[in-house]
Write a protein that holds these residues in place. Structure first.
Motif, PDB file in Angstrom:
ATOM      1  N   LEU A 140       0.841  -1.210   0.000  1.00  0.00           N
ATOM      2  CA  LEU A 140       0.000   0.000   0.000  1.00  0.00           C
ATOM      3  C   LEU A 140       0.867   1.248   0.000  1.00  0.00           C
ATOM      4  N   LEU A 141       1.940   1.219   0.808  1.00  0.00           N
ATOM      5  CA  LEU A 141       2.825   2.385   0.869  1.00  0.00           C
ATOM      6  C   LEU A 141       3.501   2.628  -0.478  1.00  0.00           C
ATOM      7  N   PHE A 142       3.890   1.529  -1.133  1.00  0.00           N
ATOM      8  CA  PHE A 142       4.505   1.653  -2.468  1.00  0.00           C
ATOM      9  C   PHE A 142       3.557   2.392  -3.411  1.00  0.00           C
ATOM     10  N   LEU A 143       2.296   1.918  -3.459  1.00  0.00           N
ATOM     11  CA  LEU A 143       1.345   2.517  -4.408  1.00  0.00           C
ATOM     12  C   LEU A 143       1.002   3.952  -4.031  1.00  0.00           C
ATOM     13  N   ALA A 144       0.881   4.222  -2.712  1.00  0.00           N
ATOM     14  CA  ALA A 144       0.561   5.586  -2.281  1.00  0.00           C
ATOM     15  C   ALA A 144       1.695   6.528  -2.687  1.00  0.00           C
ATOM     16  N   LYS A 145       2.940   6.076  -2.444  1.00  0.00           N
ATOM     17  CA  LYS A 145       4.098   6.892  -2.838  1.00  0.00           C
ATOM     18  C   LYS A 145       4.107   7.111  -4.344  1.00  0.00           C
ATOM     19  N   GLY A 146       3.822   6.027  -5.085  1.00  0.00           N
ATOM     20  CA  GLY A 146       3.791   6.123  -6.548  1.00  0.00           C
ATOM     21  C   GLY A 146       2.750   7.126  -7.016  1.00  0.00           C
ATOM     22  N   ASP A 147       1.560   7.069  -6.404  1.00  0.00           N
ATOM     23  CA  ASP A 147       0.477   7.983  -6.781  1.00  0.00           C
ATOM     24  C   ASP A 147       0.877   9.431  -6.551  1.00  0.00           C
ATOM     25  N   GLN A 148       1.656   9.652  -5.496  1.00  0.00           N
ATOM     26  CA  GLN A 148       1.997  11.045  -5.151  1.00  0.00           C
ATOM     27  C   GLN A 148       3.313  11.488  -5.781  1.00  0.00           C
ATOM     28  N   LYS A 202      14.254  -5.583 -10.201  1.00  0.00           N
ATOM     29  CA  LYS A 202      14.290  -6.843  -9.467  1.00  0.00           C
ATOM     30  C   LYS A 202      12.946  -7.093  -8.779  1.00  0.00           C
ATOM     31  N   GLN A 203      12.409  -6.017  -8.228  1.00  0.00           N
ATOM     32  CA  GLN A 203      11.106  -6.128  -7.565  1.00  0.00           C
ATOM     33  C   GLN A 203      10.044  -6.598  -8.561  1.00  0.00           C
ATOM     34  N   LEU A 204      10.118  -6.038  -9.784  1.00  0.00           N
ATOM     35  CA  LEU A 204       9.169  -6.394 -10.846  1.00  0.00           C
ATOM     36  C   LEU A 204       9.240  -7.899 -11.145  1.00  0.00           C
ATOM     37  N   LEU A 205      10.475  -8.383 -11.347  1.00  0.00           N
ATOM     38  CA  LEU A 205      10.607  -9.795 -11.716  1.00  0.00           C
ATOM     39  C   LEU A 205      10.215 -10.714 -10.558  1.00  0.00           C
ATOM     40  N   TRP A 206      10.456 -10.241  -9.326  1.00  0.00           N
ATOM     41  CA  TRP A 206      10.035 -11.049  -8.172  1.00  0.00           C
ATOM     42  C   TRP A 206       8.524 -11.169  -8.084  1.00  0.00           C
ATOM     43  N   ILE A 207       7.816 -10.099  -8.463  1.00  0.00           N
ATOM     44  CA  ILE A 207       6.342 -10.152  -8.423  1.00  0.00           C
ATOM     45  C   ILE A 207       5.863 -11.294  -9.321  1.00  0.00           C
ATOM     46  N   TYR A 208       6.424 -11.354 -10.551  1.00  0.00           N
ATOM     47  CA  TYR A 208       6.015 -12.429 -11.476  1.00  0.00           C
ATOM     48  C   TYR A 208       6.472 -13.797 -10.969  1.00  0.00           C
ATOM     49  N   ALA A 209       7.714 -13.829 -10.432  1.00  0.00           N
ATOM     50  CA  ALA A 209       8.246 -15.118  -9.976  1.00  0.00           C
ATOM     51  C   ALA A 209       7.399 -15.658  -8.820  1.00  0.00           C
ATOM     52  N   GLU A 210       7.038 -14.779  -7.891  1.00  0.00           N
ATOM     53  CA  GLU A 210       6.220 -15.229  -6.751  1.00  0.00           C
ATOM     54  C   GLU A 210       4.859 -15.716  -7.229  1.00  0.00           C
ATOM     55  N   ASN A 211       4.278 -15.001  -8.190  1.00  0.00           N
ATOM     56  CA  ASN A 211       2.992 -15.450  -8.731  1.00  0.00           C
ATOM     57  C   ASN A 211       3.153 -16.788  -9.443  1.00  0.00           C
ATOM     58  N   ILE A 260       1.443  -3.077  -8.786  1.00  0.00           N
ATOM     59  CA  ILE A 260       2.784  -2.525  -8.557  1.00  0.00           C
ATOM     60  C   ILE A 260       3.649  -2.769  -9.804  1.00  0.00           C
ATOM     61  N   ALA A 261       3.520  -3.972 -10.381  1.00  0.00           N
ATOM     62  CA  ALA A 261       4.272  -4.281 -11.613  1.00  0.00           C
ATOM     63  C   ALA A 261       3.948  -3.251 -12.694  1.00  0.00           C
ATOM     64  N   LYS A 262       2.677  -2.929 -12.818  1.00  0.00           N
ATOM     65  CA  LYS A 262       2.243  -1.969 -13.848  1.00  0.00           C
ATOM     66  C   LYS A 262       2.857  -0.586 -13.568  1.00  0.00           C
ATOM     67  N   TRP A 263       2.872  -0.219 -12.298  1.00  0.00           N
ATOM     68  CA  TRP A 263       3.457   1.091 -11.941  1.00  0.00           C
ATOM     69  C   TRP A 263       4.937   1.109 -12.336  1.00  0.00           C
ATOM     70  N   ILE A 313       6.534  -0.686 -14.584  1.00  0.00           N
ATOM     71  CA  ILE A 313       6.700  -0.666 -16.038  1.00  0.00           C
ATOM     72  C   ILE A 313       6.363   0.715 -16.601  1.00  0.00           C
ATOM     73  N   ASP A 314       5.286   1.334 -16.123  1.00  0.00           N
ATOM     74  CA  ASP A 314       4.922   2.675 -16.602  1.00  0.00           C
ATOM     75  C   ASP A 314       6.047   3.664 -16.303  1.00  0.00           C
ATOM     76  N   SER A 315       6.672   3.531 -15.129  1.00  0.00           N
ATOM     77  CA  SER A 315       7.719   4.490 -14.776  1.00  0.00           C
ATOM     78  C   SER A 315       8.991   4.254 -15.609  1.00  0.00           C
ATOM     79  N   HIS A 316       9.018   3.153 -16.381  1.00  0.00           N
ATOM     80  CA  HIS A 316      10.154   2.893 -17.277  1.00  0.00           C
ATOM     81  C   HIS A 316       9.755   3.001 -18.750  1.00  0.00           C
ATOM     82  N   LEU A 317       8.607   3.608 -18.982  1.00  0.00           N
ATOM     83  CA  LEU A 317       8.092   3.807 -20.345  1.00  0.00           C
ATOM     84  C   LEU A 317       7.971   2.499 -21.113  1.00  0.00           C
ATOM     85  N   GLY A 318       7.634   1.473 -20.382  1.00  0.00           N
ATOM     86  CA  GLY A 318       7.533   0.156 -21.022  1.00  0.00           C
ATOM     87  C   GLY A 318       6.092  -0.299 -21.170  1.00  0.00           C
ATOM     88  N   GLN A 319       5.943  -1.564 -21.502  1.00  0.00           N
ATOM     89  CA  GLN A 319       4.601  -2.151 -21.665  1.00  0.00           C
ATOM     90  C   GLN A 319       4.605  -3.588 -21.165  1.00  0.00           C
TER      91      GLN A 319
END
Ligand code: ADP
Length: 268
Positions: free
Chosen positions: A92-100, A150-159, A224-227, A229-235
């Motif tokens: 939640l803190l990650f997304l709140a920080k991202g939003d702001q 790394k956080q991004l790839l861990w999200i997919y790996a954990e899923n 979070i993964a989407k955030w 990727i968006d912050s890296h201009l990716g898809q």
């Protein structure tokens, strides 16, 4: 905010201004609604573990002092619920920080192969009882924050771990074309049906909670993964088939300009 300006006068400029004003108010209202929904979903998600912890604390109070089994079971459950709660709060803190726009994104030239390789090694060390395949011959460098990557790839790996059975296969691939670098994480697990695919990146969205029974989750990982990727201009692209597996493909712009192709020699 429910007020809108109306005008039917002949003045074109005034009409245009009114349309712009009203569409700004619409956007503001949507954003308020999204924030309110986020807060109410977050409170709801936090209420469940708190009630469970309260229940077990009451159990200890009544029976735990005289029954060591009840005491142990309650302590284990309280620990696992608090773990779940801290994971939820971290997300939640990650997304709140991202939003702001308060998230520190420190980009540099990063090798996708190296980051993906690190995840593969960590999965191997963890002995996850899945076959881990890694394909990354192309050297792909991107402009990225290595920790977020790394956080991004861990999200997919954990899923991938959560939604495959023991003995399943997790495949991590890195490749590139002229403009973009790609890293994908695939599995041969339960898959996602077509109807759910458009919503899996929504905050708190989980596919059919009864199917996920016993699999802990928050429904926040992919948002979070989407955030990231968006912050890296990716898809992100998802390929999935129910019962066969899922692959998340992440596209990043390559660093530097694409090299010019060498002029073709005339064959004689
Ligand atoms: P969760 O914490 O529930 O895993 P996510 O946001 O990471 O939340 O994922 C949202 C939903 O998408 C999950 O609840 C699950 O239903 C589905 N999902 C995500 N990754 C996979 C996967 N690799 N295989 C099957 N379903 C998945």
């Amino acid at each position: 905010l429910s007020q809108r300006i109306e005008t039917d006068g002949p003045d074109d400029e005034m009409k245009e201004l009114t349309v712009t004003f009203n569409s700004m108010i619409d956007r503001l209202e949507n954003s308020f609604q999204r924030q309110n929904q986020f807060i109410s979903d977050a409170s709801h998600e936090l209420r469940t573990p708190i009630s469970v912890i309260q229940g077990y604390a009451n159990l200890i109070n009544r029976w735990g002092k005289s029954d060591p089994d009840i005491l142990q079971e309650s302590i284990d459950s309280i620990l696992s619920e608090t773990e779940h709660m801290s994971a939820l709060i971290r997300k939640l803190l990650f997304l709140a920080k991202g939003d702001q726009n308060r998230m520190l994104v420190q980009k540099k030239v990063v090798s996708l192969n190296e980051v993906a390789g690190e995840i593969v090694r960590e999965l191997e060390v963890l002995e996850v009882h899945r076959q881990i395949l890694f394909e990354g011959k192309d050297k792909a460098e991107v402009w990225a924050d290595p920790d977020l990557l790394k956080q991004l790839l861990w999200i997919y790996a954990e899923n991938a771990l959560k939604y495959t059975k023991e003995g399943g296969v997790i495949t991590i691939r890195v490749w590139k074309d002229k403009k973009n670098a790609f890293v994908s994480v695939g599995d041969d697990g339960v898959g996602i049906t077509q109807e759910h695919l458009p919503r899996i990146f929504d905050r708190f969205y989980r596919v059919d909670p009864s199917r996920n029974k016993g699999i802990s989750g928050t429904g926040l990982g992919l948002s979070i993964a989407k955030w990231i990727i968006d912050s890296h201009l990716g898809q992100i692209f998802v390929e999935s088939k129910a019962g066969e597996g899922t692959t998340f493909i992440n596209q990043f712009p390559l660093t530097g300009k694409p090299k010019k192709e060498a002029p073709k020699k005339d064959s004689q």
